[in-house]
Motif scaffolding. Structure first.
Motif, PDB file in Angstrom:
ATOM      1  N   CYS A  96      84.832  53.561  22.089  1.00 48.39           N
ATOM      2  CA  CYS A  96      83.636  53.907  21.300  1.00 48.39           C
ATOM      3  C   CYS A  96      82.596  54.596  22.357  1.00 48.39           C
ATOM      4  O   CYS A  96      82.264  53.984  23.084  1.00 48.39           O
ATOM      5  N   SER A  97      82.124  55.768  21.765  1.00 46.29           N
ATOM      6  CA  SER A  97      81.228  56.451  22.782  1.00 46.29           C
ATOM      7  C   SER A  97      79.875  56.291  22.205  1.00 46.29           C
ATOM      8  O   SER A  97      79.647  56.390  20.948  1.00 46.29           O
ATOM      9  N   GLY A  98      78.793  56.176  23.123  1.00 46.25           N
ATOM     10  CA  GLY A  98      77.500  56.024  22.739  1.00 46.25           C
ATOM     11  C   GLY A  98      76.836  57.490  22.943  1.00 46.25           C
ATOM     12  O   GLY A  98      77.436  58.557  23.626  1.00 46.25           O
ATOM     13  N   ASP A  99      75.494  57.312  22.824  1.00 40.23           N
ATOM     14  CA  ASP A  99      74.647  58.362  23.268  1.00 40.23           C
ATOM     15  C   ASP A  99      74.425  58.579  24.411  1.00 40.23           C
ATOM     16  O   ASP A  99      73.860  57.539  24.857  1.00 40.23           O
ATOM     17  N   PRO A 100      74.606  59.634  25.211  1.00 41.06           N
ATOM     18  CA  PRO A 100      74.015  59.665  26.649  1.00 41.06           C
ATOM     19  C   PRO A 100      72.642  59.262  26.939  1.00 41.06           C
ATOM     20  O   PRO A 100      71.784  59.898  26.047  1.00 41.06           O
TER      21      PRO A 100
ATOM     22  N   HIS B 128      77.681  55.621  29.515  1.00 37.67           N
ATOM     23  CA  HIS B 128      76.808  56.626  29.140  1.00 37.67           C
ATOM     24  C   HIS B 128      75.361  56.920  29.533  1.00 37.67           C
ATOM     25  O   HIS B 128      74.921  57.808  29.100  1.00 37.67           O
ATOM     26  N   VAL B 129      75.259  56.067  30.617  1.00 39.56           N
ATOM     27  CA  VAL B 129      73.816  55.940  31.209  1.00 39.56           C
ATOM     28  C   VAL B 129      74.096  56.688  32.657  1.00 39.56           C
ATOM     29  O   VAL B 129      74.925  56.180  33.330  1.00 39.56           O
ATOM     30  N   LYS B 130      73.128  57.943  32.991  1.00 41.48           N
ATOM     31  CA  LYS B 130      73.160  58.145  34.431  1.00 41.48           C
ATOM     32  C   LYS B 130      71.814  57.992  34.855  1.00 41.48           C
ATOM     33  O   LYS B 130      70.713  58.156  34.105  1.00 41.48           O
ATOM     34  N   VAL B 131      71.533  58.027  36.184  1.00 46.01           N
ATOM     35  CA  VAL B 131      70.041  57.897  36.891  1.00 46.01           C
ATOM     36  C   VAL B 131      70.067  58.687  37.954  1.00 46.01           C
ATOM     37  O   VAL B 131      71.006  58.910  38.779  1.00 46.01           O
ATOM     38  N   GLY B 132      68.897  59.335  38.132  1.00 44.64           N
ATOM     39  CA  GLY B 132      68.585  60.211  39.272  1.00 44.64           C
ATOM     40  C   GLY B 132      67.365  59.591  39.803  1.00 44.64           C
ATOM     41  O   GLY B 132      66.708  58.918  39.335  1.00 44.64           O
ATOM     42  N   ILE B 133      67.082  59.993  41.157  1.00 43.71           N
ATOM     43  CA  ILE B 133      65.709  59.227  41.920  1.00 43.71           C
ATOM     44  C   ILE B 133      65.099  60.547  42.356  1.00 43.71           C
ATOM     45  O   ILE B 133      65.646  61.355  43.076  1.00 43.71           O
ATOM     46  N   VAL B 134      63.719  60.068  42.288  1.00 39.02           N
ATOM     47  CA  VAL B 134      62.609  61.172  42.753  1.00 39.02           C
ATOM     48  C   VAL B 134      61.687  60.353  43.799  1.00 39.02           C
ATOM     49  O   VAL B 134      61.459  59.221  43.629  1.00 39.02           O
TER      50      VAL B 134
ATOM     51  N   THR C 234      70.843  53.334  22.607  1.00 45.44           N
ATOM     52  CA  THR C 234      72.080  54.329  22.998  1.00 45.44           C
ATOM     53  C   THR C 234      73.380  53.984  23.083  1.00 45.44           C
ATOM     54  O   THR C 234      74.281  54.646  23.175  1.00 45.44           O
ATOM     55  N   SER C 235      73.464  52.651  23.257  1.00 43.30           N
ATOM     56  CA  SER C 235      74.952  51.972  23.372  1.00 43.30           C
ATOM     57  C   SER C 235      75.828  52.424  22.418  1.00 43.30           C
ATOM     58  O   SER C 235      75.399  52.220  21.171  1.00 43.30           O
ATOM     59  N   PRO C 236      77.321  52.294  22.840  1.00 41.22           N
ATOM     60  CA  PRO C 236      78.152  52.623  21.515  1.00 41.22           C
ATOM     61  C   PRO C 236      78.216  51.237  20.733  1.00 41.22           C
ATOM     62  O   PRO C 236      78.218  50.131  21.092  1.00 41.22           O
TER      63      PRO C 236
END
Length: 360
Positions: free
Chosen positions: A39-43, A79-85, A224-226
């Motif tokens: 099951c795919s969630g919303d990114p 479906h979750v991605k993280v970037g760091i600043v 946003t989870s499926p």
């Protein structure tokens, strides 16, 4: 057949294999169905902005940063991605968007500094949030996004840095769907100014414990989870020239119709995508086949039902089986007797026939 409406976000990858492609009239053939549901969630893309000036609150800053990463739970939320600043005396992108939780934890261990000068030389909130916008820009348009700031803005409202913060926060709200602010401090962070009002409504948190701050992140992930699967019905159809071998379905079938050739399984929750589901059964040709024919497995389908009570229907791939004809009878050759001559025994001797004696 099973009836449903194709509206769920869930799907399943199906592979059908036959034990053999050609079978004789006397052979049995195993049919194997392997199913991989998903099951795919919303990114959801998150830019984590870490404030570089922590003074004596560095342990709290690290605790809140860890709580944020724990709440996003990347290992269980693909479906979750993280970037760091990094936002401090200088501003830089430490990590572009990734789902690698180990890498996110590694890059989040920044060195915090003490503001030795009241002017915080080199600090620019606008540049820092511009970099956060650039991180989020690496994701396809239309995906959900967040900018999460961990730090304190201890500037008076009349200072240039306060104005810089307001402009930078405005850019953060424009660049992301949600701008969340967490201020780790033993006292109220609201004492300095109204800086905290720049967060998205309901997304400002402060204090020693990061619990509510982390719960807000968990809530965003949950939205946003499926959906998960609650039921999966699998139906397959045995073609006419073949017959199902009773009791061969594994696991046991919930329904078998020998007239139509339909076999049906019902699989209940919990249904996960970690391991495939394997269904097997055996068939054999029926009738008399004097010449080869090819028959096709088709008409099978899988009906998925998720936690939102939405369904989707996926057809089972077709496969062909050729029945080559009758099994040749097994002929056992029989021995043919042959004549043999028996030599005389060594004890046997020839007997001479007496001759008549002439009479004078």
């Amino acid at each position: 057949m099973l009836a449903s409406t194709a509206s769920s976000e869930c799907t399943v990858a199906i592979t059908r294999t036959l034990e053999m492609a050609n079978a004789r009239q006397c052979d049995q053939v195993t049919v194997n169905l392997e199913l991989h549901p998903s099951c795919s969630g919303d990114p959801l893309n998150v830019a984590l902005v870490l404030y570089g000036y922590a003074d004596t609150a560095a342990p709290l800053y690290r605790q809140w940063t860890k709580a944020a990463i724990d709440a996003l739970d990347l290992s269980r939320n693909p479906h979750v991605k993280v970037g760091i600043v990094y936002l401090g005396p200088d501003q830089s992108i430490l990590l572009d968007l990734t789902n690698d939780e180990d890498l996110v934890r590694l890059k989040s261990r920044v060195n915090y500094r003490v503001a030795s000068d009241p002017g915080w030389p080199g600090l620019s909130y606008q540049r820092g949030f511009d970099l956060a916008k650039r991180v989020l820009g690496g994701a396809p348009r239309g995906e959900q996004s967040m900018i999460v700031f961990v730090g304190i803005v201890a500037h008076e409202e009349t200072s240039p840095l306060f104005d810089d913060w307001v402009r930078g926060a405005s850019r953060a709200r424009a660049a992301a769907d949600t701008f969340e602010v967490g201020c780790p401090w033993v006292l109220s962070c609201k004492l300095f100014s109204s800086w905290w009002r720049e967060a998205s409504p309901g997304f400002y948190f402060e204090g020693e414990a990061p619990g509510p701050f982390a719960l807000a992140l968990e809530g965003q992930v949950a939205r946003t989870s499926p959906e998960t699967l609650t039921a999966m019905q699998v139906a397959d159809v045995v073609p006419g020239p073949l017959s199902y071998i009773g009791g061969s379905a594994s696991p046991a079938a919930a329904y078998i119709d020998t007239g139509t050739g339909e076999i049906r399984w019902s699989i209940a929750a919990p249904i996960t995508d970690s391991l495939p589901f394997t269904l097997t059964y055996r068939v054999k040709p029926r009738g008399v086949f004097t010449s080869p024919i090819t028959t096709t497995f088709s008409g099978g389908q899988v009906v998925l039902t998720d936690t939102a009570r939405l369904t989707s229907i996926i057809p089972v791939p077709a496969s062909a089986l050729t029945i080559t004809g009758p099994c040749a009878p097994i002929v056992t050759p029989t021995a043919t007797p042959t004549e043999t001559s028996i030599p005389p025994s060594p004890t046997e001797t020839a007997t001479s026939t007496p001759t008549a004696t002439a009479t004078p």
